[in-house]
Design a protein around this motif. Structure first.
Motif, PDB file in Angstrom:
ATOM      1  N   ILE A 203     -52.419 -61.464   2.271  1.00 35.20           N
ATOM      2  CA  ILE A 203     -51.229 -61.093   1.509  1.00 35.20           C
ATOM      3  C   ILE A 203     -50.150 -62.147   1.697  1.00 35.20           C
ATOM      4  CG2 ILE A 203     -49.391 -59.358   1.287  1.00 35.20           C
ATOM      5  CD1 ILE A 203     -51.379 -57.270   2.115  1.00 35.20           C
ATOM      6  N   ASN A 204     -49.475 -62.496   0.630  1.00 34.20           N
ATOM      7  CA  ASN A 204     -48.352 -63.423   0.707  1.00 34.20           C
ATOM      8  C   ASN A 204     -47.291 -62.855   1.641  1.00 34.20           C
ATOM      9  OD1 ASN A 204     -45.445 -64.007  -0.531  1.00 34.20           O
ATOM     10  ND2 ASN A 204     -46.735 -65.780  -0.909  1.00 34.20           N
ATOM     11  N   ALA A 205     -46.812 -63.677   2.575  1.00 36.58           N
ATOM     12  CA  ALA A 205     -45.879 -63.197   3.596  1.00 36.58           C
ATOM     13  C   ALA A 205     -44.555 -62.735   2.991  1.00 36.58           C
ATOM     14  CB  ALA A 205     -45.629 -64.284   4.641  1.00 36.58           C
ATOM     15  N   ASP A 206     -44.098 -63.386   1.926  1.00 38.59           N
ATOM     16  CA  ASP A 206     -42.873 -62.943   1.261  1.00 38.59           C
ATOM     17  C   ASP A 206     -43.030 -61.514   0.741  1.00 38.59           C
ATOM     18  OD1 ASP A 206     -41.897 -65.474   1.715  1.00 38.59           O
ATOM     19  OD2 ASP A 206     -42.037 -66.140  -0.359  1.00 38.59           O
ATOM     20  N   SER A 207     -44.165 -61.265   0.068  1.00 36.35           N
ATOM     21  CA  SER A 207     -44.410 -59.928  -0.494  1.00 36.35           C
ATOM     22  C   SER A 207     -44.499 -58.882   0.604  1.00 36.35           C
ATOM     23  CB  SER A 207     -45.709 -59.933  -1.310  1.00 36.35           C
ATOM     24  OG  SER A 207     -45.633 -60.850  -2.378  1.00 36.35           O
ATOM     25  N   ALA A 208     -45.192 -59.235   1.694  1.00 30.53           N
ATOM     26  CA  ALA A 208     -45.320 -58.292   2.808  1.00 30.53           C
ATOM     27  C   ALA A 208     -43.958 -57.975   3.414  1.00 30.53           C
ATOM     28  CB  ALA A 208     -46.259 -58.869   3.870  1.00 30.53           C
ATOM     29  N   ALA A 209     -43.137 -59.006   3.605  1.00 27.96           N
ATOM     30  CA  ALA A 209     -41.812 -58.800   4.190  1.00 27.96           C
ATOM     31  C   ALA A 209     -40.948 -57.931   3.284  1.00 27.96           C
ATOM     32  CB  ALA A 209     -41.133 -60.143   4.433  1.00 27.96           C
ATOM     33  N   GLY A 210     -40.996 -58.182   1.991  1.00 31.14           N
ATOM     34  CA  GLY A 210     -40.204 -57.379   1.060  1.00 31.14           C
ATOM     35  C   GLY A 210     -40.612 -55.924   1.065  1.00 31.14           C
ATOM     36  N   ALA A 211     -41.923 -55.677   1.096  1.00 33.24           N
ATOM     37  CA  ALA A 211     -42.417 -54.301   1.085  1.00 33.24           C
ATOM     38  C   ALA A 211     -42.040 -53.579   2.380  1.00 33.24           C
ATOM     39  CB  ALA A 211     -43.936 -54.300   0.895  1.00 33.24           C
ATOM     40  N   ILE A 212     -42.137 -54.270   3.516  1.00 34.99           N
ATOM     41  CA  ILE A 212     -41.780 -53.659   4.798  1.00 34.99           C
ATOM     42  C   ILE A 212     -40.283 -53.382   4.861  1.00 34.99           C
ATOM     43  CG2 ILE A 212     -41.628 -54.118   7.283  1.00 34.99           C
ATOM     44  CD1 ILE A 212     -44.369 -55.548   6.988  1.00 34.99           C
ATOM     45  N   ALA A 213     -39.469 -54.329   4.369  1.00 34.37           N
ATOM     46  CA  ALA A 213     -38.016 -54.118   4.348  1.00 34.37           C
ATOM     47  C   ALA A 213     -37.657 -52.890   3.525  1.00 34.37           C
ATOM     48  CB  ALA A 213     -37.316 -55.361   3.800  1.00 34.37           C
ATOM     49  N   SER A 214     -38.315 -52.724   2.379  1.00 29.80           N
ATOM     50  CA  SER A 214     -38.050 -51.566   1.523  1.00 29.80           C
ATOM     51  C   SER A 214     -38.450 -50.274   2.219  1.00 29.80           C
ATOM     52  CB  SER A 214     -38.807 -51.711   0.198  1.00 29.80           C
ATOM     53  OG  SER A 214     -38.348 -52.832  -0.531  1.00 29.80           O
ATOM     54  N   ALA A 215     -39.611 -50.281   2.868  1.00 23.59           N
ATOM     55  CA  ALA A 215     -40.107 -49.071   3.525  1.00 23.59           C
ATOM     56  C   ALA A 215     -39.208 -48.652   4.682  1.00 23.59           C
ATOM     57  CB  ALA A 215     -41.532 -49.304   4.022  1.00 23.59           C
ATOM     58  N   LEU A 216     -38.606 -49.631   5.370  1.00 22.56           N
ATOM     59  CA  LEU A 216     -37.768 -49.342   6.522  1.00 22.56           C
ATOM     60  C   LEU A 216     -36.304 -49.139   6.156  1.00 22.56           C
ATOM     61  CD1 LEU A 216     -39.224 -51.815   9.179  1.00 22.56           C
ATOM     62  CD2 LEU A 216     -39.617 -49.364   8.987  1.00 22.56           C
ATOM     63  N   GLY A 217     -35.949 -49.330   4.880  1.00 25.36           N
ATOM     64  CA  GLY A 217     -34.543 -49.245   4.490  1.00 25.36           C
ATOM     65  C   GLY A 217     -33.697 -50.249   5.237  1.00 25.36           C
ATOM     66  N   ALA A 218     -34.190 -51.476   5.339  1.00 29.64           N
ATOM     67  CA  ALA A 218     -33.529 -52.506   6.143  1.00 29.64           C
ATOM     68  C   ALA A 218     -32.149 -52.842   5.604  1.00 29.64           C
ATOM     69  CB  ALA A 218     -34.390 -53.771   6.187  1.00 29.64           C
ATOM     70  N   ALA A 219     -31.252 -53.200   6.517  1.00 32.34           N
ATOM     71  CA  ALA A 219     -29.929 -53.673   6.102  1.00 32.34           C
ATOM     72  C   ALA A 219     -30.034 -55.053   5.482  1.00 32.34           C
ATOM     73  CB  ALA A 219     -28.980 -53.711   7.298  1.00 32.34           C
ATOM     74  N   LYS A 220     -30.994 -55.850   5.973  1.00 27.60           N
ATOM     75  CA  LYS A 220     -31.169 -57.209   5.456  1.00 27.60           C
ATOM     76  C   LYS A 220     -32.640 -57.566   5.386  1.00 27.60           C
ATOM     77  CE  LYS A 220     -27.014 -59.877   6.757  1.00 27.60           C
ATOM     78  NZ  LYS A 220     -26.808 -60.567   5.487  1.00 27.60           N
ATOM     79  N   LEU A 221     -32.989 -58.282   4.329  1.00 23.71           N
ATOM     80  CA  LEU A 221     -34.239 -59.024   4.233  1.00 23.71           C
ATOM     81  C   LEU A 221     -33.851 -60.492   4.255  1.00 23.71           C
ATOM     82  CD1 LEU A 221     -37.266 -59.541   3.633  1.00 23.71           C
ATOM     83  CD2 LEU A 221     -36.703 -59.272   1.189  1.00 23.71           C
ATOM     84  N   ILE A 222     -34.356 -61.224   5.245  1.00 21.93           N
ATOM     85  CA  ILE A 222     -34.025 -62.642   5.379  1.00 21.93           C
ATOM     86  C   ILE A 222     -35.294 -63.459   5.153  1.00 21.93           C
ATOM     87  CG2 ILE A 222     -33.266 -64.445   6.973  1.00 21.93           C
ATOM     88  CD1 ILE A 222     -31.472 -62.366   8.313  1.00 21.93           C
ATOM     89  N   MET A 223     -35.239 -64.380   4.200  1.00 17.02           N
ATOM     90  CA  MET A 223     -36.387 -65.221   3.868  1.00 17.02           C
ATOM     91  C   MET A 223     -36.086 -66.658   4.303  1.00 17.02           C
ATOM     92  SD  MET A 223     -38.297 -63.071   1.808  1.00 17.02           S
ATOM     93  CE  MET A 223     -38.960 -63.716   0.293  1.00 17.02           C
ATOM     94  N   LEU A 224     -36.768 -67.122   5.335  1.00 15.29           N
ATOM     95  CA  LEU A 224     -36.604 -68.507   5.765  1.00 15.29           C
ATOM     96  C   LEU A 224     -37.510 -69.396   4.919  1.00 15.29           C
ATOM     97  CD1 LEU A 224     -36.460 -68.213   9.656  1.00 15.29           C
ATOM     98  CD2 LEU A 224     -34.581 -68.300   8.029  1.00 15.29           C
ATOM     99  N   THR A 225     -36.922 -70.413   4.302  1.00 14.31           N
ATOM    100  CA  THR A 225     -37.649 -71.287   3.384  1.00 14.31           C
ATOM    101  C   THR A 225     -37.382 -72.743   3.756  1.00 14.31           C
ATOM    102  OG1 THR A 225     -35.823 -71.472   1.807  1.00 14.31           O
ATOM    103  CG2 THR A 225     -37.279 -69.576   1.560  1.00 14.31           C
ATOM    104  N   ASP A 226     -37.859 -73.638   2.914  1.00 18.04           N
ATOM    105  CA  ASP A 226     -37.624 -75.066   3.124  1.00 18.04           C
ATOM    106  C   ASP A 226     -36.608 -75.624   2.129  1.00 18.04           C
ATOM    107  OD1 ASP A 226     -39.315 -75.189   5.265  1.00 18.04           O
ATOM    108  OD2 ASP A 226     -41.025 -75.937   4.147  1.00 18.04           O
ATOM    109  N   VAL A 227     -35.765 -74.745   1.589  1.00 21.07           N
ATOM    110  CA  VAL A 227     -34.686 -75.176   0.688  1.00 21.07           C
ATOM    111  C   VAL A 227     -33.395 -74.501   1.132  1.00 21.07           C
ATOM    112  CG1 VAL A 227     -36.186 -75.595  -1.295  1.00 21.07           C
ATOM    113  CG2 VAL A 227     -35.210 -73.328  -0.955  1.00 21.07           C
ATOM    114  N   ALA A 228     -32.256 -75.036   0.692  1.00 18.09           N
ATOM    115  CA  ALA A 228     -30.955 -74.512   1.118  1.00 18.09           C
ATOM    116  C   ALA A 228     -30.686 -73.120   0.568  1.00 18.09           C
ATOM    117  CB  ALA A 228     -29.843 -75.466   0.679  1.00 18.09           C
ATOM    118  N   GLY A 229     -31.343 -72.783  -0.530  1.00 18.19           N
ATOM    119  CA  GLY A 229     -31.120 -71.511  -1.214  1.00 18.19           C
ATOM    120  C   GLY A 229     -31.361 -71.739  -2.697  1.00 18.19           C
ATOM    121  N   VAL A 230     -30.721 -70.951  -3.530  1.00 14.47           N
ATOM    122  CA  VAL A 230     -30.825 -71.124  -4.974  1.00 14.47           C
ATOM    123  C   VAL A 230     -29.722 -72.073  -5.416  1.00 14.47           C
ATOM    124  CG1 VAL A 230     -30.846 -69.985  -7.216  1.00 14.47           C
ATOM    125  CG2 VAL A 230     -31.756 -68.794  -5.205  1.00 14.47           C
ATOM    126  N   LEU A 231     -30.105 -73.113  -6.153  1.00 20.30           N
ATOM    127  CA  LEU A 231     -29.153 -74.124  -6.600  1.00 20.30           C
ATOM    128  C   LEU A 231     -28.881 -73.981  -8.092  1.00 20.30           C
ATOM    129  CD1 LEU A 231     -30.690 -77.231  -4.756  1.00 20.30           C
ATOM    130  CD2 LEU A 231     -29.061 -75.541  -3.879  1.00 20.30           C
TER     131      LEU A 231
END
Length: 313
Positions: A203-231
């Motif tokens: 499973i793609n790690a991004d998808s897994a993290a998003g699904a787990i964050a939703s299930a736990l009602g997380a305050a934050k989902l943080i995605m570490l990437t190799d870019v500064a963010g959305v430009l």
């Protein structure tokens, strides 16, 4: 002879800066105490020893101030190197690794084995208590086969692509989080899912993290990437986006390529009750602390359209 007065003056300036940093962090320490952060860990940050050490220390600091971090990690480059070493050919379709039965065994070995335990060890070396889990443990990530279609360039007829044992989260079982003490333990999760008939899915790690964050009602989902963010179209960082903003930017062709599925994962998470989702540059040391405990944060935060929701550090 040392100029004590000059040295003291410099020291005082440093201490004042540190005190100001702690003062700036105070509202966020209060706000996020007791909350769950789901952090997708991958990319360059995993391959650099200095960044990996800083990541582990950041996670332990979050835990020490009362935040409950849950780590979901990737490992694409490490999987690729192992497959090369074993002379197993790997094919990609739209950025997804086609995973046959032989390949999925290697994927599980690398993700649930060496990578997972390296992260657990690093967190424990930094003073935390971590436990390594696979998405198969306790049927945590219940998965289904991922299907993709592609238009034939000649006939323009859509055809179904067989990606093998590539899956997507169908259901997250929260019972395993109830069984462990999140007040004390930091879960480190390999994105391996289990199918209805016991199949193993990559499973793609991004998808897994998003699904787990939703299930736990997380305050934050943080995605570490190799870019500064959305430009934006001029290459400037966009610090905050809402679903409406994303729709406009996609229409303008600003959000393209591999950023699209990351954004979609973030949007799904905030629609499902996650406080905010943030795309951060994992190549920046201590980036998680900068995002969490400073007034303006870093990276790109995706939050719901209502400006009262998901604001802040």
């Amino acid at each position: 002879m040392t100029n004590r007065a000059g040295r003291t003056g410099t020291l005082n300036e440093e201490l004042l800066r540190k005190a100001a940093t702690l003062q700036e962090a105070l509202p966020y320490l209060r706000r996020f105490a007791g909350e769950v952060f789901v952090i997708k860990y991958g990319g360059h940050a995993m391959g650099d020893d200095t960044l990996a050490k800083a990541f582990a220390e950041n996670i332990v600091l979050l835990k020490q101030v009362g935040i409950h971090p849950v780590i979901v990690h990737g490992g694409g480059p490490q999987i690729g190197r192992m497959l090369e070493r074993l002379k197993i050919h790997s094919q990609f379709v739209d950025g997804l690794r086609v995973t046959d039965r032989e390949t999925v065994d290697i994927v599980e070995m690398v993700l649930s084995g060496s990578i997972n335990k390296q992260i657990v060890s690093a967190i424990q070396l930094a003073g935390g208590m971590a436990i390594g889990l696979s998405g198969k443990d306790g049927a945590l990530i219940q998965a289904r086969k991922l299907t993709r279609s592609k238009a034939d360039p000649d006939s323009n007829i859509e055809r179904i692509l067989d990606l093998g044992f590539v899956g997507e989260p169908r259901h997250i079982n929260p019972d395993i989080f109830n069984a462990i003490d999140l007040d004390a333990v930091i879960p480190v999760i390999a994105p391996i899912g289990v199918g209805k008939n016991g199949e193993t899915f990559n499973i793609n790690a991004d998808s897994a993290a998003g699904a787990i964050a939703s299930a736990l009602g997380a305050a934050k989902l943080i995605m570490l990437t190799d870019v500064a963010g959305v430009l934006d179209k001029d290459g400037q960082l966009l610090p905050v986006l809402t679903p409406r903003d994303v729709l406009v930017l996609r229409g303008e062709g600003v959000i393209t390529g591999g950023m699209i599925p990351k954004i979609e994962t973030c949007l799904d998470a905030v629609r499902n009750g996650v406080g905010a989702a943030t795309i951060l540059d994992g190549r920046v040391e201590n980036v998680i602390l900068l995002e969490t405990f400073t007034e303006h944060g870093v990276g790109t935060m995706i939050r719901r359209d209502d400006p009262a929701d998901g604001e802040g550090g």
